[in-house]
Motif scaffolding. Structure first.
Motif, PDB file in Angstrom:
ATOM      1  N   GLY A 270     -11.213  25.756  54.871  1.00 43.29           N
ATOM      2  CA  GLY A 270      -9.989  25.375  54.191  1.00 43.29           C
ATOM      3  C   GLY A 270      -9.759  23.872  54.205  1.00 43.29           C
ATOM      4  O   GLY A 270      -9.310  23.284  53.218  1.00 43.29           O
ATOM      5  N   LEU A 271     -10.101  23.247  55.333  1.00 41.36           N
ATOM      6  CA  LEU A 271      -9.929  21.802  55.472  1.00 41.36           C
ATOM      7  C   LEU A 271     -10.766  21.049  54.435  1.00 41.36           C
ATOM      8  O   LEU A 271     -10.275  20.154  53.744  1.00 41.36           O
ATOM      9  N   TYR A 272     -12.018  21.420  54.321  1.00 39.62           N
ATOM     10  CA  TYR A 272     -12.895  20.703  53.398  1.00 39.62           C
ATOM     11  C   TYR A 272     -12.566  21.015  51.943  1.00 39.62           C
ATOM     12  O   TYR A 272     -12.742  20.173  51.056  1.00 39.62           O
ATOM     13  N   THR A 273     -12.062  22.233  51.683  1.00 38.50           N
ATOM     14  CA  THR A 273     -11.625  22.559  50.327  1.00 38.50           C
ATOM     15  C   THR A 273     -10.425  21.704  49.942  1.00 38.50           C
ATOM     16  O   THR A 273     -10.371  21.134  48.849  1.00 38.50           O
ATOM     17  N   LEU A 274      -9.462  21.589  50.867  1.00 40.27           N
ATOM     18  CA  LEU A 274      -8.290  20.751  50.633  1.00 40.27           C
ATOM     19  C   LEU A 274      -8.702  19.289  50.434  1.00 40.27           C
ATOM     20  O   LEU A 274      -8.202  18.594  49.541  1.00 40.27           O
ATOM     21  N   GLU A 275      -9.645  18.825  51.253  1.00 33.75           N
ATOM     22  CA  GLU A 275     -10.122  17.441  51.140  1.00 33.75           C
ATOM     23  C   GLU A 275     -10.719  17.171  49.766  1.00 33.75           C
ATOM     24  O   GLU A 275     -10.430  16.137  49.139  1.00 33.75           O
ATOM     25  N   ASP A 276     -11.559  18.101  49.285  1.00 31.53           N
ATOM     26  CA  ASP A 276     -12.185  17.933  47.969  1.00 31.53           C
ATOM     27  C   ASP A 276     -11.140  17.881  46.859  1.00 31.53           C
ATOM     28  O   ASP A 276     -11.245  17.074  45.923  1.00 31.53           O
ATOM     29  N   ILE A 277     -10.122  18.731  46.956  1.00 34.45           N
ATOM     30  CA  ILE A 277      -9.069  18.762  45.939  1.00 34.45           C
ATOM     31  C   ILE A 277      -8.272  17.458  45.949  1.00 34.45           C
ATOM     32  O   ILE A 277      -7.965  16.885  44.899  1.00 34.45           O
ATOM     33  N   LEU A 278      -7.977  16.967  47.149  1.00 34.05           N
ATOM     34  CA  LEU A 278      -7.215  15.709  47.258  1.00 34.05           C
ATOM     35  C   LEU A 278      -8.004  14.536  46.686  1.00 34.05           C
ATOM     36  O   LEU A 278      -7.439  13.644  46.048  1.00 34.05           O
ATOM     37  N   ILE A 279      -9.315  14.538  46.907  1.00 30.90           N
ATOM     38  CA  ILE A 279     -10.159  13.469  46.353  1.00 30.90           C
ATOM     39  C   ILE A 279     -10.130  13.509  44.832  1.00 30.90           C
ATOM     40  O   ILE A 279     -10.011  12.478  44.162  1.00 30.90           O
ATOM     41  N   ASP A 280     -10.228  14.733  44.255  1.00 32.05           N
ATOM     42  CA  ASP A 280     -10.180  14.875  42.793  1.00 32.05           C
ATOM     43  C   ASP A 280      -8.830  14.427  42.237  1.00 32.05           C
ATOM     44  O   ASP A 280      -8.771  13.774  41.183  1.00 32.05           O
ATOM     45  N   LEU A 281      -7.745  14.778  42.926  1.00 28.85           N
ATOM     46  CA  LEU A 281      -6.412  14.380  42.466  1.00 28.85           C
ATOM     47  C   LEU A 281      -6.234  12.873  42.533  1.00 28.85           C
ATOM     48  O   LEU A 281      -5.632  12.265  41.643  1.00 28.85           O
ATOM     49  N   ARG A 282      -6.783  12.252  43.580  1.00 29.16           N
ATOM     50  CA  ARG A 282      -6.696  10.785  43.691  1.00 29.16           C
ATOM     51  C   ARG A 282      -7.434  10.125  42.532  1.00 29.16           C
ATOM     52  O   ARG A 282      -6.964   9.126  41.972  1.00 29.16           O
ATOM     53  N   LYS A 283      -8.633  10.665  42.182  1.00 31.20           N
ATOM     54  CA  LYS A 283      -9.398  10.113  41.062  1.00 31.20           C
ATOM     55  C   LYS A 283      -8.615  10.228  39.755  1.00 31.20           C
ATOM     56  O   LYS A 283      -8.790   9.414  38.846  1.00 31.20           O
ATOM     57  N   SER A 284      -7.757  11.245  39.663  1.00 32.67           N
ATOM     58  CA  SER A 284      -6.948  11.445  38.456  1.00 32.67           C
ATOM     59  C   SER A 284      -5.625  10.685  38.522  1.00 32.67           C
ATOM     60  O   SER A 284      -4.746  10.895  37.669  1.00 32.67           O
ATOM     61  N   ASN A 285      -5.482   9.834  39.561  1.00 31.82           N
ATOM     62  CA  ASN A 285      -4.267   9.017  39.742  1.00 31.82           C
ATOM     63  C   ASN A 285      -3.007   9.872  39.885  1.00 31.82           C
ATOM     64  O   ASN A 285      -1.947   9.540  39.351  1.00 31.82           O
ATOM     65  N   ILE A 286      -3.152  10.981  40.607  1.00 30.38           N
ATOM     66  CA  ILE A 286      -2.011  11.861  40.869  1.00 30.38           C
ATOM     67  C   ILE A 286      -1.589  11.694  42.330  1.00 30.38           C
ATOM     68  O   ILE A 286      -2.418  11.816  43.238  1.00 30.38           O
ATOM     69  N   ASN A 287      -0.322  11.380  42.545  1.00 28.81           N
ATOM     70  CA  ASN A 287       0.215  11.257  43.908  1.00 28.81           C
ATOM     71  C   ASN A 287       0.401  12.645  44.509  1.00 28.81           C
ATOM     72  O   ASN A 287       0.855  13.570  43.823  1.00 28.81           O
ATOM     73  N   VAL A 288       0.041  12.795  45.793  1.00 28.07           N
ATOM     74  CA  VAL A 288       0.223  14.068  46.490  1.00 28.07           C
ATOM     75  C   VAL A 288       1.180  13.863  47.654  1.00 28.07           C
ATOM     76  O   VAL A 288       1.004  12.927  48.457  1.00 28.07           O
ATOM     77  N   LEU A 289       2.193  14.725  47.741  1.00 29.54           N
ATOM     78  CA  LEU A 289       3.181  14.666  48.817  1.00 29.54           C
ATOM     79  C   LEU A 289       3.102  15.953  49.631  1.00 29.54           C
ATOM     80  O   LEU A 289       3.006  17.042  49.059  1.00 29.54           O
ATOM     81  N   PHE A 290       3.131  15.838  50.947  1.00 33.68           N
ATOM     82  CA  PHE A 290       3.151  16.998  51.844  1.00 33.68           C
ATOM     83  C   PHE A 290       4.559  17.194  52.385  1.00 33.68           C
ATOM     84  O   PHE A 290       5.234  16.218  52.756  1.00 33.68           O
ATOM     85  N   VAL A 291       4.983  18.451  52.475  1.00 38.30           N
ATOM     86  CA  VAL A 291       6.294  18.762  53.037  1.00 38.30           C
ATOM     87  C   VAL A 291       6.135  19.742  54.193  1.00 38.30           C
ATOM     88  O   VAL A 291       5.504  20.791  54.039  1.00 38.30           O
ATOM     89  N   ASP A 292       6.672  19.369  55.362  1.00 40.50           N
ATOM     90  CA  ASP A 292       6.716  20.220  56.553  1.00 40.50           C
ATOM     91  C   ASP A 292       5.330  20.731  56.941  1.00 40.50           C
ATOM     92  O   ASP A 292       5.051  21.927  56.912  1.00 40.50           O
ATOM     93  N   VAL A 293       4.460  19.800  57.322  1.00 42.31           N
ATOM     94  CA  VAL A 293       3.114  20.160  57.765  1.00 42.31           C
ATOM     95  C   VAL A 293       3.187  20.654  59.209  1.00 42.31           C
ATOM     96  O   VAL A 293       3.665  19.938  60.085  1.00 42.31           O
ATOM     97  N   LEU A 294       2.717  21.845  59.484  1.00 41.11           N
ATOM     98  CA  LEU A 294       2.790  22.419  60.821  1.00 41.11           C
ATOM     99  C   LEU A 294       1.723  21.812  61.736  1.00 41.11           C
ATOM    100  O   LEU A 294       0.796  21.133  61.293  1.00 41.11           O
ATOM    101  N   LYS A 295       1.832  22.097  63.026  1.00 36.67           N
ATOM    102  CA  LYS A 295       1.045  21.409  64.051  1.00 36.67           C
ATOM    103  C   LYS A 295      -0.472  21.565  63.876  1.00 36.67           C
ATOM    104  O   LYS A 295      -1.205  20.587  63.856  1.00 36.67           O
ATOM    105  N   GLN A 296      -0.950  22.809  63.750  1.00 34.17           N
ATOM    106  CA  GLN A 296      -2.400  23.011  63.709  1.00 34.17           C
ATOM    107  C   GLN A 296      -3.042  22.435  62.449  1.00 34.17           C
ATOM    108  O   GLN A 296      -4.053  21.722  62.525  1.00 34.17           O
TER     109      GLN A 296
END
Length: 621
Positions: free
Chosen positions: A556-582
């Motif tokens: 899941g971590l690496y899938t999320l990382e790949d998606i975030l990289i693609d979104l950054r390339k598309s100049n899309i800002n990503v915001l996280f809300v209430d990220v839990l500890k683990q």
């Protein structure tokens, strides 16, 4: 048919380039398998053409791959040993196993099981791929040193007593099977005992020596002898090949460095008349179907290998569908997994009939095809036709290639196939298991167990054990963290949460809100990968709400990382809300936070996030 020729120029370039890259690898895989270079070439020709024609991934280039060859190598060695070291006698049984594997793949596709491949967790795949790399490197050290165990007289001599016993045992077994009693027909026994001569003992001893030195453990055992008997010319040829392959990549990637290494080193060795060891002769003319698979078929001969054929089919399915995912990410398309399995099965079945090595979707060749312009099935078919043309016109030339050059090529393949991303992550993964006073990472344990067992014991059992361990550990974590079912909703099921009711209407086109409910693990990553497709073209900001995502594993971590990289390339800002500890801990360990998501884009509550949106996002629509 119209769609097939819709990108003729691009497919032509893609297919030709992929075919050229496949040539040295096919020859090398064939040699390392034990069936000779022609087996690798035949496999590349038929699998590439028919898997492309009938498969479900338009840009896939198929053929012998490192994982499939590593498993095939073990199967081939085991069957040859049963047939007293004779490849020709063992070949029908070997090809029958490969044919069964193809049939099993067709069955997997028709039963619709392709979609379940995603349930293999990342640490298992990582450990397996690293083991494949180690197996190839270790087993190719001996030919790179120019050492062949069955040609070392001192090593072979150790097996002569065992060889003599084995020949006598076979004679007595034959007599027992024919109903001959030794005391009643002593003359027949004496007659057959003449088979035990120096020549037969020497040949049997060579077979035993070759078997003892096969595989990783065998190569390790005879390595000291190899280091004492180095053929310096062979070693220089292998090292030169490796240096050119890695060095030429730094100059340009337009021309495949593997092909450059093959041509340059082989050309120098042949041109200067060096006394090198060439590969086996490649048969001239069209491949001939081996009909003895059917005419000499005996159910009892293949019964012990039915499970082996099934595991080979599963490995090919995994290998192919992982490559299909890579192709999807590059082309922004969606492959058809079940159709892909049927295509791979047809390709492997036809390849087996023509004495070809089994294969699967090849990641590197597929990437090269896409980058060279390939977009349709025609590119894979062209790659197969090109290899057939090379076989028909350049077979005698290819037969002059030094064996050490192919060993060098395979060593570079072994180095490149290892999963360095997974290995680098070992120190940073969270230690979530306690064994007394020692804290360990469950994902690291799975990866290392699979890698160790696959390298030194059995590839298939290693994957099975890894899956069992991963499943048990995952179930324990889910029991500890939450009983809630994993629920990564798709777009049509997204519903606004209560605190989103007052979200500004004028910004709803510019802001896309994604809700994550339940753990993001290897079984839910497939659905999460469609996130990029859900985002409307008008959106410039994505809010990912994580207060109901209690757990994230490495997949899941690496899938999320790949998606975030693609979104950054598309100049899309990503915001996280209430990220839990683990999940936060996982993302911090591999620097997703703060490299991809800075701290100022992480909010404790949706209200805080909404304030940032109102201040920074403009109404553009």
């Amino acid at each position: 048919m119209k769609n097939l020729f819709s990108n003729l120029k691009g497919d032509l370039f893609g297919g030709i380039t992929a075919g050229i890259v496949a040539l040295p690898l096919a020859l090398a895989f064939g040699v390392s398998s034990g069936l000779g270079p022609s087996a690798g070439l035949y496999g590349a020709i038929f699998i590439s053409f028919f898997a492309a024609l009938f498969g479900g991934t338009n840009t896939q280039i198929s053929g012998p791959t490192a994982p499939m060859t590593a498993v095939s190598m073990v199967i081939i060695a085991g069957i040859i040993a049963i047939y007293d070291g004779s490849v020709e006698k063992a070949l029908p049984a070997i090809l029958t196993v490969f044919l069964l594997a193809g049939f099993f793949q067709i069955g997997l596709g028709l039963l619709g099981l392709g979609k379940y491949i995603r349930y293999i967790p990342y640490p298992v795949v990582s450990g397996f791929m690293t083991a494949i790399g180690l197996i190839i490197i270790i087993t190719q050290i001996l030919p790179a040193l120019g050492y062949y165990p069955k040609e070392d007289e001192t090593f072979v001599a150790q097996f002569k007593p065992q060889a003599e016993e084995l020949i006598l045992e076979n004679i007595l077994r034959e007599e027992a099977g024919e109903g001959i009693l030794v005391l009643e027909d002593f003359e027949e026994t004496i007659k057959r005992s003449h088979e035990v001569n120096d020549t037969s003992i020497q040949e049997e001893a060579k077979t035993l020596a070759q078997a003892a030195a096969s595989g990783v453990m065998g190569a390790v055992k005879v390595l000291p002898k190899a280091l004492k008997n180095i053929n310096w010319l062979e070693l220089i040829l292998a090292l030169a090949t490796i240096i050119i392959i890695f060095g030429f990549k730094r100059i340009t990637t337009v021309i495949p460095s593997t092909l450059v290494g093959l041509i340059v080193v082989s050309g120098v060795a042949y041109g200067f008349g060096l006394d090198y060891r060439a590969i086996e002769q490649i048969p001239e003319g069209l491949p001939i179907p081996r009909l003895e698979i059917f005419t000499e078929f005996e159910l009892k001969a293949i019964t012990p290998y039915i499970f082996t054929a099934l595991t080979l089919a599963l490995l090919g399915a995994i290998d192919s569908l992982l490559t299909s995912v890579v192709a999807d990410n590059m082309t922004k398309t969606k492959h058809r997994p079940n159709k892909e399995l049927v295509g791979q099965g047809i390709g492997n079945s036809i390849a087996a009939i023509f004495a070809g090595l089994p294969g699967a979707g090849a990641t590197i060749r597929t990437v090269i095809n896409i980058n060279s312009g390939g977009k349709t099935k025609l590119s894979g078919m062209i790659a197969g036709v090109l290899l057939l043309m090379i076989l028909l016109t350049l077979g005698p030339v290819a037969s002059q290639i030094p064996a050490a050059v192919l060993a060098g090529i395979l060593i570079t393949v072994g180095i490149s196939v290892m999963d360095y991303k997974g290995l680098k992550a070992i120190p940073s993964l969270p230690k979530d298991i306690k064994l007394g006073p020692i804290k360990l990472s469950s994902e690291v344990i799975i990866m290392l167990v699979v890698m160790g067992l696959a390298t030194f014991w059995d590839l298939i059992y290693a994957v099975g054990i890894g899956l069992v361990i991963a499943s048990l550990m995952f179930m324990k974590k889910m029991g500890d963290l939450t009983a809630e079912r994993s629920d990564v909703k798709s777009l049509e099921k997204e519903k606004a949460w209560a605190d989103e009711a007052d979200f500004p209407k004028n910004l709803r086109e510019e802001v896309f809100i994604k809700h994550l409910k339940g753990p993001l693990f290897f079984g839910s990553t497939s659905e999460f990968q469609v996130l990029a497709e859900q985002i409307p073209d008008t959106a410039s900001t994505v809010i990912i709400r994580m207060d109901r995502m209690q757990y994230m594993d490495q997949s899941g971590l690496y899938t999320l990382e790949d998606i975030l990289i693609d979104l950054r390339k598309s100049n899309i800002n990503v915001l996280f809300v209430d990220v839990l500890k683990q999940p936060r801990y996982m993302m911090e360990r591999v620097d997703v936070i703060p490299d991809l998501i800075p701290e100022e884009h992480i909010f404790d509550t949706f209200e805080e996030c909404l304030i940032w949106v109102k201040e920074n996002v403009k109404d553009e629509v």
